[in-house]
Enzyme design. Structure first.
Site, PDB file in Angstrom:
ATOM      1  N   ASP A 128     -15.582 -36.895 -43.824  1.00 47.28           N
ATOM      2  CA  ASP A 128     -15.285 -36.972 -42.210  1.00 47.28           C
ATOM      3  C   ASP A 128     -14.536 -38.431 -41.922  1.00 47.28           C
ATOM      4  O   ASP A 128     -15.100 -39.506 -42.600  1.00 47.28           O
ATOM      5  CB  ASP A 128     -16.246 -36.755 -41.330  1.00 47.28           C
ATOM      6  CG  ASP A 128     -16.517 -35.050 -41.731  1.00 47.28           C
ATOM      7  OD1 ASP A 128     -15.487 -34.281 -41.845  1.00 47.28           O
ATOM      8  OD2 ASP A 128     -17.784 -34.746 -41.101  1.00 47.28           O
ATOM      9  N   ASP A 146     -11.325 -29.550 -40.112  1.00 50.70           N
ATOM     10  CA  ASP A 146     -12.305 -29.083 -38.870  1.00 50.70           C
ATOM     11  C   ASP A 146     -11.390 -28.796 -37.900  1.00 50.70           C
ATOM     12  O   ASP A 146     -11.563 -28.015 -37.145  1.00 50.70           O
ATOM     13  CB  ASP A 146     -13.135 -30.184 -38.634  1.00 50.70           C
ATOM     14  CG  ASP A 146     -14.268 -30.424 -39.628  1.00 50.70           C
ATOM     15  OD1 ASP A 146     -14.642 -29.644 -40.625  1.00 50.70           O
ATOM     16  OD2 ASP A 146     -14.706 -31.661 -39.866  1.00 50.70           O
TER      17      ASP A 146
END
Length: 168
Positions: A128, A146
């Protein structure tokens, strides 16, 4: 050209190119982040007063759900992603290629799901790098995969409302 090949060309499967583009972009960005940024919050790069770039690992799912587990979740989320990808690919094969809205939504979810599965299988975690915040509150860090999964899911929800109006 065989009838089956012609049918696939006219089906939503034709939109899988978008999933491939999302997958390649997601993996490329994650590679750049891993190679060029220091790990952790202390190495974040402030881009805007509400947005940082950073490099963190997520061992769970959205919002680090189940990230504190012993490792079984890695394979659980991988299995879910494969099942969803298979289901959406099947639905795309039944939709005409001209049904752009749903085919784009499905392709976005597939591209994002496969991008995160790649991370889970290769690294054991998802990379991330996007950090949005307001004051001291930080939204959980996330990535392009995402984002495309969420946009695709939102498009499906919006379409369900549009479909209800069409049937009224």
């Amino acid at each position: 050209m065989s009838e089956q090949a012609l049918t696939l060309k006219q089906s939503g499967i034709r939109w899988l190119w978008l999933a491939v583009v999302i997958f390649v972009a997601d993996i490329a960005i994650k590679f750049v982040v891993m190679e060029n940024m220091g790990y952790g919050w202390s190495n974040r790069i402030e881009v805007l007063p509400f947005f940082n770039l950073l490099y963190v690992h997520n061992y769970g799912a959205a919002f680090s759900f189940l990230s504190d587990q012993s490792g079984w979740q890695r394979w659980f989320f991988t299995a879910i992603a494969f099942a969803v990808t298979g289901m959406l690919s099947y639905w795309m094969s039944k939709l005409p290629a001209k049904e752009k809205w749903n085919n784009i939504a499905y392709a976005m979810i597939i591209g994002g799901a496969v991008g995160n599965v790649f991370d889970r299988v290769v690294h054991g975690f998802v990379v991330d790098y996007l950090d949005f915040y307001w004051g001291t509150y930080h939204w959980p860090a996330f990535n392009l995969a995402d984002t495309t999964i969420c946009i695709g899911a939102a498009m499906i929800i919006i379409d369900s409302f549009r479909s209800e109006k069409k049937s009224d």
